[in-house]
Design a protein around this motif. Sequence first.
Motif, PDB file in Angstrom:
ATOM      1  N   ASP A  48       2.393 -15.974   0.351  1.00 37.73           N
ATOM      2  CA  ASP A  48       2.900 -14.602   0.441  1.00 37.73           C
ATOM      3  C   ASP A  48       3.288 -14.240   1.874  1.00 37.73           C
ATOM      4  OD1 ASP A  48       2.703 -14.103  -2.269  1.00 37.73           O
ATOM      5  OD2 ASP A  48       0.642 -13.352  -2.101  1.00 37.73           O
ATOM      6  N   LYS A  51       6.528 -15.926   2.753  1.00 41.05           N
ATOM      7  CA  LYS A  51       7.654 -15.231   2.119  1.00 41.05           C
ATOM      8  C   LYS A  51       8.033 -13.985   2.909  1.00 41.05           C
ATOM      9  CE  LYS A  51       7.172 -14.530  -2.321  1.00 41.05           C
ATOM     10  NZ  LYS A  51       6.724 -14.468  -3.729  1.00 41.05           N
ATOM     11  N   LYS A  52       7.042 -13.228   3.386  1.00 36.58           N
ATOM     12  CA  LYS A  52       7.316 -12.034   4.186  1.00 36.58           C
ATOM     13  C   LYS A  52       7.983 -12.411   5.508  1.00 36.58           C
ATOM     14  CE  LYS A  52       3.591  -9.265   2.237  1.00 36.58           C
ATOM     15  NZ  LYS A  52       2.265  -8.680   2.462  1.00 36.58           N
ATOM     16  N   ALA A  54       9.814 -15.078   6.088  1.00 36.48           N
ATOM     17  CA  ALA A  54      11.157 -15.551   5.797  1.00 36.48           C
ATOM     18  C   ALA A  54      12.116 -14.396   5.538  1.00 36.48           C
ATOM     19  CB  ALA A  54      11.139 -16.505   4.608  1.00 36.48           C
ATOM     20  N   THR A  55      11.609 -13.359   4.889  1.00 36.84           N
ATOM     21  CA  THR A  55      12.431 -12.171   4.646  1.00 36.84           C
ATOM     22  C   THR A  55      12.859 -11.531   5.961  1.00 36.84           C
ATOM     23  OG1 THR A  55      11.230 -11.768   2.584  1.00 36.84           O
ATOM     24  CG2 THR A  55      12.483  -9.941   3.469  1.00 36.84           C
ATOM     25  N   LYS A  56      11.971 -11.490   6.924  1.00 36.00           N
ATOM     26  CA  LYS A  56      12.294 -10.920   8.231  1.00 36.00           C
ATOM     27  C   LYS A  56      13.325 -11.780   8.944  1.00 36.00           C
ATOM     28  CE  LYS A  56       7.862  -8.645   8.971  1.00 36.00           C
ATOM     29  NZ  LYS A  56       6.631  -8.623   9.773  1.00 36.00           N
ATOM     30  N   TRP A  57      13.243 -13.113   8.797  1.00 35.66           N
ATOM     31  CA  TRP A  57      14.180 -14.009   9.463  1.00 35.66           C
ATOM     32  C   TRP A  57      15.589 -13.856   8.906  1.00 35.66           C
ATOM     33  CZ3 TRP A  57      10.604 -18.751   8.454  1.00 35.66           C
ATOM     34  CH2 TRP A  57       9.507 -18.700   9.306  1.00 35.66           C
ATOM     35  N   GLN A  58      15.687 -13.497   7.628  1.00 36.19           N
ATOM     36  CA  GLN A  58      16.998 -13.405   6.979  1.00 36.19           C
ATOM     37  C   GLN A  58      17.751 -12.147   7.371  1.00 36.19           C
ATOM     38  OE1 GLN A  58      15.994 -13.816   2.853  1.00 36.19           O
ATOM     39  NE2 GLN A  58      15.807 -16.035   2.953  1.00 36.19           N
ATOM     40  N   LYS A  59      17.091 -11.207   8.006  1.00 39.64           N
ATOM     41  CA  LYS A  59      17.750  -9.948   8.372  1.00 39.64           C
ATOM     42  C   LYS A  59      18.582 -10.089   9.608  1.00 39.64           C
ATOM     43  CE  LYS A  59      14.431  -6.964   6.153  1.00 39.64           C
ATOM     44  NZ  LYS A  59      13.444  -5.940   6.278  1.00 39.64           N
TER      45      LYS A  59
END
Length: 59
Positions: A48, A51-52, A54-59
Motif C-alpha cells: 500500500d 502504491k501511494k 508511485a501515485t506521487k511519482w506519476q504526478k
Amino acid sequence: MQKSIVLNTLNELPNKFSLDEFLERLIVIEKIDEGMAEAKAGKTISHDKVKKMATKWQK
C-alpha cells in the motif's frame, strides 16, 4: 557469498558458458540473498505504501 554457492552455480551451467552468464547468475543470487536478509530484518515497505509513493511519482 559462500564458496559452496559459487560451486553449485558453476555445476548447474552447461559445459560451455560465457563468463558474463556465470557472473550474472552470481549477481542475481547475491541480490536475492540481500533482499531476503533485508526482509528478515524488517526493512521492507508495504504494498500500500509503495502504491501511494508511485501515485506521487506519476504526478
